[in-house]
Design an enzyme around this catalytic site. Structure first.
Site, PDB file in Angstrom:
ATOM      1  N   GLU A  63       0.946  -1.329   0.032  1.00 29.36           N
ATOM      2  CA  GLU A  63       0.204   0.025  -0.134  1.00 29.36           C
ATOM      3  C   GLU A  63       1.005   1.263   0.055  1.00 29.36           C
ATOM      4  OE1 GLU A  63      -2.627   0.336   3.365  1.00 29.36           O
ATOM      5  OE2 GLU A  63      -3.500  -1.871   3.013  1.00 29.36           O
ATOM      6  N   GLU A  95     -13.634   4.663   0.389  1.00 30.19           N
ATOM      7  CA  GLU A  95     -14.579   3.798   1.256  1.00 30.19           C
ATOM      8  C   GLU A  95     -15.085   4.528   2.381  1.00 30.19           C
ATOM      9  OE1 GLU A  95     -12.357  -0.487   1.710  1.00 30.19           O
ATOM     10  OE2 GLU A  95     -10.949   1.050   1.273  1.00 30.19           O
ATOM     11  N   LYS A 115     -14.793   3.207   6.420  1.00 32.45           N
ATOM     12  CA  LYS A 115     -13.644   2.724   7.052  1.00 32.45           C
ATOM     13  C   LYS A 115     -13.753   3.500   8.373  1.00 32.45           C
ATOM     14  CE  LYS A 115     -10.020   1.705   5.208  1.00 32.45           C
ATOM     15  NZ  LYS A 115      -8.498   1.690   4.962  1.00 32.45           N
ATOM     16  N   GLU A 143      -9.270   8.940   6.294  1.00 28.59           N
ATOM     17  CA  GLU A 143      -9.270   7.454   6.062  1.00 28.59           C
ATOM     18  C   GLU A 143     -10.217   6.975   4.993  1.00 28.59           C
ATOM     19  OE1 GLU A 143      -6.834   5.866   7.299  1.00 28.59           O
ATOM     20  OE2 GLU A 143      -7.522   3.627   6.765  1.00 28.59           O
TER      21      GLU A 143
END
Ligand SMILES: *[C@@H]1O[C@H](CO)[C@@H](O)[C@H](O)[C@H]1NC(C)=O
Ligand SMILES: *[C@@H]1O[C@H](CO)[C@@H](O)[C@H](O)[C@H]1NC(C)=O
Ligand SMILES: *[C@@H]1O[C@H](CO)[C@@H](O)[C@H](O)[C@H]1NC(C)=O
Ligand SMILES: *[C@@H]1O[C@H](CO)[C@@H](O)[C@H](O)[C@H]1NC(C)=O
Ligand SMILES: *[C@@H]1O[C@H](CO)[C@@H](O)[C@H](O)[C@H]1NC(C)=O
Length: 489
Positions: free
Chosen positions: A272, A322, A325, A333
């Site tokens: 990542e 997303e 999260k 985030e």
């Protein structure tokens, strides 16, 4: 109804795949992370088509959900499937479970016209300091069981088990912060030595997640230019080796740690790396573009790091935003995607690293809910005393992170804040009229409520009608309730 929609999506996908025909994209070596912690996921076939049309060669998943994995069947994309942390104990405790996992989630997809599986990620950052050692006894047995099961299934030479680890598993002492003084964190050092020697013997890579953004976020005195790849900052010297960015310095701290663990040549891949676009003063499109420009050019030049020059295998975090999260690490985030929740590219980039920026190919055929918003009903001013509770309720269920300091909607008025919260909740609840009431404080409007740089989104028609993981997402949703943004009115 749902089935008809899925059929329509599948048809779009097939049409796309065939129209791109022979290798639609340019076969970029870059990988992406495809996470699914979102309330309204796009159909996996739509996402798989995005990978294809952008020429993305590798994808890393966070589980082995058959719905997602099946969408990769027949494509040339190389996949890293994963075993979530909460399944590690089971796989560690019983070789039979590991064997079943590999049979169901690897062997079943591993055939001609199936999925090109390359790695199995055992856990996700299981040794993160904030997990307080929850997985220290299970991670190594789980890794060994999975690799053995892959070997016994006859695929272990092609498919390797690895463990994505956060860069917090190694460090340099604060009084000597150079790569050469790096080593694995003292509380897990013997375990790390076992793990890296095992990876070395099975021919698997070390997978590390490196986040220059977090270096900047966590330390207000961090030299900004050191987070990027353009030079300009004050270099750090380590025994004559010059470091001009924190990514290289961090990566080489790992290389030194591996050397001290007796495996100097263990292959390292970056599981990542990325830059968020909202939720913090340094999280925006401009800096994300600067970061990816530098990173992708560096990868294309096969420059590597001072200790590991050459090719680098890298997975961008992340493909899509997303909205479910946890925001415990920070409001950013939920904003790591290079694409928005509905599959729109956020900024021009060149995944080949050749610097010819273009707009990436977005998701095709995404269906939206109607163009309507939920906003504060200004005629209900006699009820304003109930506003804080209503806003908190909305924001603990839906995503209000863009309202925070330094974020895209931070400039809104008090009333704007309230409307934003109400709308996010309304959209989250699929525009159910009952979700736009708040004791008479709210009303539905067809007038676009977006203001300036602050987008009031319209949610998409969720493709996530899979019962099992749907329920899982909802549990996650409830778990993050307490850590959401509080909007003061
Ligand atoms: C395969 O993976 C899925 C999704 O991660 C998981 O729920 C399931 O338990 C796995 N199958 C086996 C037999 O372990
Ligand atoms: C780890 O410990 C800290 C401090 O005791 C606690 O706040 C946190 O919830 C714990 N985290 C986990 C995952 O157990
Ligand atoms: C690591 O792997 C290399 C290549 O297979 C091998 O030569 C070396 O002995 C291994 N090191 C350890 C400590 O197992
Ligand atoms: C609402 O306006 C914003 C900003 O002008 C725009 O980006 C968005 O697409 C609009 N939404 C709809 C559904 O028209
Ligand atoms: C709107 O909410 C944000 C996030 O809580 C807060 O920082 C900001 O001050 C609020 N704006 C007004 C005008 O109250």
């Amino acid at each position: 109804m749902a089935r008809a929609l899925i059929a329509a999506w599948a048809a779009t996908y097939i049409a796309l795949v065939s129209s791109f025909g022979v290798g639609g994209g340019s076969g970029v070596g870059i990988g992406v992370n495809w996470g699914t912690m979102m309330s309204h996921p796009m159909h996996p076939a739509t996402v798989a088509a995005m990978l294809h049309s952008n020429g993305i060669a590798k994808v890393k998943l966070f589980d082995a959900d058959p719905w997602t994995v099946a969408a990769l069947a027949g494509s040339a994309v190389e996949a890293m499937l994963a075993i979530p942390n909460d399944q590690l104990a089971r796989v560690a405790a019983s070789y039979d479970h590991a064997r079943q996992w590999v049979k169901h989630n690897v062997s079943n997809h591993d055939h001609d016209g199936g999925v090109r599986i390359k790695y199995v990620a055992v856990g996700n950052e299981p040794l993160l300091k904030s997990y307080n050692g929850s997985f220290t006894t299970t991670i190594f047995p789980a890794l060994k069981n999975i690799q053995r099961a892959l070997d016994e299934a006859g695929v272990g030479r092609r498919i390797k088990a690895t463990v994505p680890l956060n860069a917090d598993v190694y460090n340099s002492p604060a009084d000597d912060p150079v790569p050469s003084s790096g080593n694995f964190r003292s509380d897990i050092r013997p375990l790390m030595v076992d793990i890296v020697r095992f990876l070395n013997s099975s021919g698997a890579p070390f997978t590390v997640n490196i986040y220059p953004f977090l270096s900047l976020y966590q330390n207000p005195n961090f030299p900004v230019e050191f987070a990027f790849f353009d030079g300009g900052g004050k270099p750090v010297y380590d025994n004559g080796v010059e470091y001009t960015n924190v990514f290289d310095a961090n990566f080489d701290t790992l290389v030194w740690s591996l050397q001290k663990a007796g495996v100097p040549d263990l292959k390292v891949i970056v599981g990542e790396v990325g830059w968020p676009t909202d939720g913090d003063k340094n999280a925006n499109v401009k800096l994300a573009k600067k970061f990816f420009d530098g990173l992708l050019k560096k990868i294309a030049r096969k420059e590597g790091t001072p200790l590991r020059p050459g090719d680098m295998e890298v997975y961008i975090f992340a493909l899509i935003d997303e909205n479910q999260k946890s925001v415990q690490p920070g409001n950013f985030e939920r904003h790591w995607g290079i694409f928005t929740y509905d599959g729109k590219p956020k900024f021009p980039m060149d995944l080949t690293g050749e610097g010819r920026d273009k707009i990436l190919v977005g998701a095709a055929g995404v269906k939206y809910l109607p163009s309507q918003w939920c906003v504060l009903n200004e005629d209900a001013s006699n009820r304003y005393k109930n506003v804080p509770a209503s806003v908190n309720y909305a924001c603990s269920n839906a995503d209000c992170t863009p309202l925070g300091y330094g974020s895209s909607c931070n400039g809104l008025s008090k009333k704007g804040n309230i409307s934003y919260a109400f709308n996010m909740y309304f959209q989250m609840m699929d525009q159910d009229v009952r979700a736009c009431d708040f004791g008479g404080l709210a009303k539905i409007t067809t007038e676009n409520a977006s203001q300036g740089g602050c987008l009031f989104p319209i949610q998409i028609l969720s493709a996530g009608e899979r019962t099992a993981s749907g329920a899982g997402s909802f549990r996650i949703l409830l778990a993050v309730v307490m850590v959401s943004v509080v909007v003061f009115v």
